[in-house]
Design an enzyme around this catalytic site. Structure first.
Site, mmCIF file in Angstrom:
data_model
loop_
_atom_site.group_PDB
_atom_site.id
_atom_site.type_symbol
_atom_site.label_atom_id
_atom_site.label_comp_id
_atom_site.label_asym_id
_atom_site.label_seq_id
_atom_site.Cartn_x
_atom_site.Cartn_y
_atom_site.Cartn_z
ATOM 1 C CG HIS A 88 -1.942 1.039 1.242
ATOM 2 N ND1 HIS A 88 -3.142 0.935 0.559
ATOM 3 C CD2 HIS A 88 -1.968 2.255 1.840
ATOM 4 C CE1 HIS A 88 -3.861 2.030 0.754
ATOM 5 N NE2 HIS A 88 -3.161 2.856 1.524
ATOM 6 C CG MET B 203 -0.595 11.589 1.711
ATOM 7 S SD MET B 203 -0.596 11.753 3.498
ATOM 8 C CE MET B 203 -0.879 10.049 3.994
ATOM 9 C CG MET C 193 -5.084 10.096 0.477
ATOM 10 S SD MET C 193 -4.275 9.514 1.960
ATOM 11 C CE MET C 193 -3.046 8.430 1.230
ATOM 12 C CG ASP D 144 -0.838 5.629 2.337
ATOM 13 O OD1 ASP D 144 -2.004 5.521 1.932
ATOM 14 O OD2 ASP D 144 -0.346 4.901 3.232
HETATM 15 C C1 DX5 Z 1 -3.771 7.430 6.037
HETATM 16 C C2 DX5 Z 1 -3.230 6.429 5.046
HETATM 17 C C3 DX5 Z 1 -3.054 5.083 5.582
HETATM 18 C C4 DX5 Z 1 -2.064 4.981 6.730
HETATM 19 C C5 DX5 Z 1 -2.521 3.846 7.592
HETATM 20 O O1 DX5 Z 1 -4.086 8.588 5.377
HETATM 21 O O2 DX5 Z 1 -4.074 6.337 3.913
HETATM 22 O O3 DX5 Z 1 -2.738 4.132 4.573
HETATM 23 O O4 DX5 Z 1 -0.756 4.772 6.329
HETATM 24 O O5 DX5 Z 1 -1.719 3.822 8.714
HETATM 25 P P1 DX5 Z 1 -2.172 3.164 10.084
HETATM 26 O O6 DX5 Z 1 -2.390 1.719 9.812
HETATM 27 O O7 DX5 Z 1 -1.014 3.447 10.976
HETATM 28 O O8 DX5 Z 1 -3.443 3.869 10.513
HETATM 29 ZN ZN ZN Z 2 -3.762 4.614 2.526
#
Ligand code: DX5
Ligand code: ZN
Length: 221
Positions: free
Chosen positions: A35, A39, A70, A37
């Site tokens: 996964h 941003m 995001m 992320d």
């Molecule tokens: C938050 C991200 C998640 C984050 C999850 O905005 O989209 O993917 O990394 O992290 P945990 O599991 O620590 O909540």
């Molecule tokens: Zn995420």
């Protein structure tokens, strides 16, 4: 046959100076997806990584890349992220003016199309575009940061989503849940109907290899 549920560790909690080492550790631990992320400092307050890093991760890993955008106006970057190696590309419904067109675009490039919904966003926003969706990502925290607490109402939302996709006959759509999932609550998330579970701090803030094994045991019995 029952479909195996998957674990998608969030690299946001990995050691960015040792990304390659951490990715290989996740591979050997049996992670199903990676996964990632992304941003932009606009859609969410935080800024993380972009296209070149996804490309580098793809070159260094055999696990499919689950890219969570995001960012505002994600349609501007669909092609670049698919080219960089995204196997799943998920955009936020709140960030898309023409969600249907964006999902079609993702699929036309041979990538799985995902839609993410913030905690406040109703399931109704995807009702008319279900036929263009491969994955729905239910946010169980407000996006932007790792290490936040799971929002309990999410369990009910997952159940209602599951019911909606079964009723309408889109059984192939995968349900992913992201945010605040750890060993102590993963079972209820899986039982509510999640097919793919994201976990960042829940995996990296302990013993990642043992935690992934334990999580897989819990969700797949
Ligand atoms: C938050 C991200 C998640 C984050 C999850 O905005 O989209 O993917 O990394 O992290 P945990 O599991 O620590 O909540
Ligand atoms: Zn995420």
């Amino acid at each position: 046959m029952k479909k195996e549920k998957k674990i998608s560790p969030s690299l946001l909690s990995a050691d960015f100076c040792n990304l390659s080492r951490d990715i290989h550790m996740l591979e050997s631990a049996g992670a199903d997806l990676l996964h990632i992320d992304v941003m932009d400092g606009h859609f969410v307050p935080n800024i993380t990584i972009g296209i070149p890093v996804v490309e580098a991760i793809k070159k260094n890993s055999s696990i499919p890349c689950d890219v969570h955008l995001m960012i505002e106006k994600p349609e501007r970057y669909v092609e670049s992220f698919v080219k960089a190696g995204a196997d799943y590309l998920t955009v936020h419904a709140e960030a898309c003016t023409h969600l249907h067109r964006t999902l079609q675009h993702v699929r036309s490039l041979g990538c799985k199309s995902g839609v993410a919904l913030n905690p406040h966003t109703s399931l109704s926003v995807i009702e008319e575009v279900l036929e263009e969706i491969d994955l729905v990502l239910i946010m169980s925290v407000n996006p932007g940061f790792g290490g936040q607490s799971f929002i309990p109402n999410t369990l009910n939302k997952i159940k209602r989503l599951k019911q909606m996709i079964m009723e309408k006959g889109y059984n192939h759509i995968e349900i992913e849940v992201d945010g605040g999932i750890k060993l102590n609550n993963i079972q209820e998330v899986a039982e509510a109907g999640a097919d793919i579970i994201v976990s960042g701090s829940g995996i990296f803030n302990g013993k990642p290899i043992e935690t992934i094994a334990e999580m897989k045991k819990i969700i797949n019995g």
